[in-house]
Design a protein around this motif. Structure first.
Motif, short mmCIF file in Angstrom:
data_model
loop_
_atom_site.label_atom_id
_atom_site.label_comp_id
_atom_site.label_asym_id
_atom_site.label_seq_id
_atom_site.Cartn_x
_atom_site.Cartn_y
_atom_site.Cartn_z
N PRO A 229 0.82 -1.08 -0.11
CA PRO A 229 0.11 0.07 -0.09
C PRO A 229 0.86 1.25 0.17
O PRO A 229 2.02 0.96 0.39
CB PRO A 229 -0.95 -0.20 1.34
N ASP A 230 0.20 2.45 -0.59
CA ASP A 230 0.70 3.67 -0.39
C ASP A 230 0.15 4.47 0.77
O ASP A 230 0.91 5.34 1.51
CB ASP A 230 0.48 4.47 -1.79
N VAL A 231 -0.99 4.15 1.01
CA VAL A 231 -1.75 4.79 2.13
C VAL A 231 -2.70 3.86 2.81
O VAL A 231 -3.29 2.99 2.22
CB VAL A 231 -2.75 5.84 1.31
N ASP A 255 1.80 6.21 3.98
CA ASP A 255 1.10 7.37 4.51
C ASP A 255 -0.04 6.92 5.35
O ASP A 255 -0.95 5.97 4.88
CB ASP A 255 0.51 8.10 3.14
N LEU A 256 0.05 6.99 6.74
CA LEU A 256 -1.00 6.62 7.70
C LEU A 256 -1.79 7.91 7.88
O LEU A 256 -1.57 8.81 8.38
CB LEU A 256 -0.35 6.17 8.76
N VAL A 257 -3.24 7.52 7.51
CA VAL A 257 -4.07 8.68 7.67
C VAL A 257 -5.45 8.21 8.79
O VAL A 257 -5.97 7.28 8.63
CB VAL A 257 -4.89 8.86 6.64
N GLY A 258 -5.44 9.10 9.66
CA GLY A 258 -6.60 8.67 10.92
C GLY A 258 -7.54 9.73 10.55
O GLY A 258 -7.51 10.88 10.50
N GLU A 323 4.78 13.81 16.06
CA GLU A 323 6.07 13.68 15.21
C GLU A 323 6.03 13.45 13.80
O GLU A 323 6.78 13.02 13.29
CB GLU A 323 6.57 12.22 15.85
N GLY A 324 4.53 13.60 13.53
CA GLY A 324 4.39 13.36 11.93
C GLY A 324 4.39 12.03 11.43
O GLY A 324 4.75 11.68 10.45
N LEU A 325 4.35 10.91 12.54
CA LEU A 325 4.29 9.38 12.17
C LEU A 325 3.09 9.06 11.36
O LEU A 325 3.08 8.10 10.67
CB LEU A 325 4.60 8.63 13.35
N ALA A 326 1.80 9.94 11.49
CA ALA A 326 0.60 9.48 10.81
C ALA A 326 -0.03 11.07 10.97
O ALA A 326 0.43 11.98 11.52
CB ALA A 326 -0.22 8.83 11.79
N ARG A 327 -0.85 11.07 9.96
CA ARG A 327 -1.91 12.33 10.15
C ARG A 327 -3.04 12.16 10.30
O ARG A 327 -3.69 11.03 9.81
CB ARG A 327 -1.48 13.25 8.71
N TYR A 328 -3.75 13.35 10.70
CA TYR A 328 -5.16 13.30 11.16
C TYR A 328 -5.89 14.00 10.43
O TYR A 328 -5.58 15.14 10.04
CB TYR A 328 -4.97 13.17 12.80
N VAL A 329 -6.94 13.76 9.95
CA VAL A 329 -8.04 14.52 9.13
C VAL A 329 -9.67 14.34 9.81
O VAL A 329 -9.68 13.59 10.76
CB VAL A 329 -8.16 14.28 7.78
N ALA A 330 -10.52 14.96 9.32
CA ALA A 330 -11.86 14.95 9.61
C ALA A 330 -12.83 14.92 8.74
O ALA A 330 -12.52 15.76 7.77
CB ALA A 330 -12.07 15.91 10.84
N VAL A 374 -4.33 1.98 -2.15
CA VAL A 374 -5.12 2.58 -0.86
C VAL A 374 -6.03 1.43 0.08
O VAL A 374 -6.60 0.63 -0.45
CB VAL A 374 -6.06 3.68 -0.97
N VAL A 375 -5.50 1.36 1.21
CA VAL A 375 -6.21 0.35 2.42
C VAL A 375 -7.10 1.08 3.19
O VAL A 375 -6.74 2.06 3.77
CB VAL A 375 -5.19 -0.72 2.97
#
Ligand code: PLP
Length: 398
Positions: A229-231, A255-258, A323-330, A374-375
């Protein structure tokens, strides 16, 4: 593979810790010690893995969502936690902690629940292992979630109504902690997400990281496996399904997206986006991003999805964020509901409203995801939400 722990005081950077009453510290220490022993014992893993395989149905499959892929213009895969027994990832954790309860020689578990999903998963694991099960639930939630209350009772759990405060999840947590303090000799507290005082965020992450560990095998990019995966996208309430799928991929270039709940919109103040729009403070025993006013009073969260309706998130996510290890959106209620409908028709899978938030972000971000792999962590199935959505639809039609 990254395999770090919180430091000895249970901190992830400046987050986490053990903000708990004196009376609980020995129980937390006992739990940490019992976990360490069990986790390094091949016998414990053999027992847990056997139950994961034949009771839960692990490994859960990865599914290439072809119609959604076409719609988005990316290769979209689903990690099918919705196919786990009881219909969500929560059983990974409750089963692990129930086995730990037996190991500690305790005969009873206590849990809090909001919508009832964690209560059902805890009652299920308790029935399986013959443990007594007590679940604290806000009186208001008991009214709203009658079906899950009945499920818990069918499974042999005692459901206790909490009338204090707003009579919802936050109050149920306080009462469950109180009960634990008073009966700690015989009782273990099964917390439902990567939240709470140390060692809970660590233990729950360890039990949930099976999701991401399986995914590394399933999407290794090797011959006979799906592409890498890329994301990776997951919804974040307390953060256990997201941490479970993220952790084995941290610092791997993915790219880890919460995705948090924006509820009625971030500017409305009625949302559950503590990582996107909150500030650091102490909530339920640990330092983490949370929703609070200028006096440090907790602000009630809002989301159409009960599992995301929580005013904080796990301390390790707070660390990942900074730390920028994942990013968070809503994403908003409206976006999630629209994704719930569209995804059901495209893929023949009714997603949990929580998971629909992750789907909604992928739909919204189609332009920036073009051509990527994307997963989506499909954390749960939507059967539990059908009645609620139908009622809301009714309101709209009226
Ligand atoms: C409880 C729940 C969530 C939110 O909890 P996390 O700890 O953030 O994973 C997400 N999805 C489903 C299906 C749930 O039941």
């Amino acid at each position: 593979m990254t395999d770090y722990r919180p430091d000895t005081s249970g901190r992830f950077g400046e987050f986490g810790g053990q903000f708990a009453p004196e009376t609980l510290i020995p129980a937390l220490q006992e739990l940490e010690a019992a976990f360490e022993v069990a986790w390094s014992d091949p016998g414990f893993h053999a027992e847990l893995d056997a139950l994961y395989a034949s009771f839960v149905g692990r490994p859960t499959p990865v599914y290439h969502a072809k119609r959604l892929s076409q719609r988005v213009g990316a290769e979209v895969y689903l990690k099918r936690e919705d196919l786990a027994h009881t219909g969500a990832h929560k059983i990974n954790n409750t089963l692990g902690q129930a086995l730990l309860t037996q190991r500690m020689g305790k005969s009873r578990v206590v849990a809090e629940t909001g919508a009832g999903q964690h209560g059902v998963a805890t009652a299920t694991a308790s029935a399986l292992l013959g443990l007594e099960c007590v679940v604290y639930m806000g009186a208001k939630d008991i009214e709203r979630q009658a079906l899950n209350v009945y499920r818990m009772r069918l499974l042999g759990a005692e459901v206790i109504a909490v009338h204090k405060g707003a009579a919802t999840l936050k109050d149920a947590v306080s009462e469950a902690f109180r009960y634990w303090v008073s009966s700690v000799e015989s009782t273990h507290y099964i917390i439902g997400s990567v939240v709470g005082p140390h060692p809970f965020p660590f233990i729950v992450r360890e039990f949930q990281k099976i999701i991401g560990t399986e995914l590394r095998q399933q999407m290794s990019g090797e011959p006979g496996s799906f592409p890498r995966p890329d994301v990776i996208v997951a919804s974040v309430g307390g953060g256990s399904n997201a941490m479970g799928i993220f952790f084995p991929w941290v610092r791997s270039g993915v790219d880890l997206v919460g995705v948090e709940a924006a509820g009625h919109g971030l500017e409305s103040g009625a949302h559950g986006a503590s990582l996107v729009a909150g500030t650091p403070g102490v909530l339920h025993g640990s330092r983490t991003y949370m929703l609070q006013d200028r006096d440090g009073q907790v602000i009630e969260a809002h989301s159409v999805s009960a599992g995301l309706d929580y005013p904080g998130s796990g301390p390790e996510h707070s660390y990942f964020r900074d730390e920028g290890l994942a990013r968070y959106v809503a994403v908003t209620d409206v976006e999630a509901l629209s994704a719930f409908h569209e995804f059901s028709r495209l893929e023949g899978i009714i997603p949990a409203l929580e998971s629909a938030h992750a789907v909604a972000w992928v739909l919204r971000e189609a332009a920036s995801l073009k051509g990527k792999t994307v997963v989506i962590n499909l954390s749960g199935r939507g059967d539990k939400d059908v009645q609620q959505v139908a009622a809301m639809q009714g309101d709209e039609d009226a």
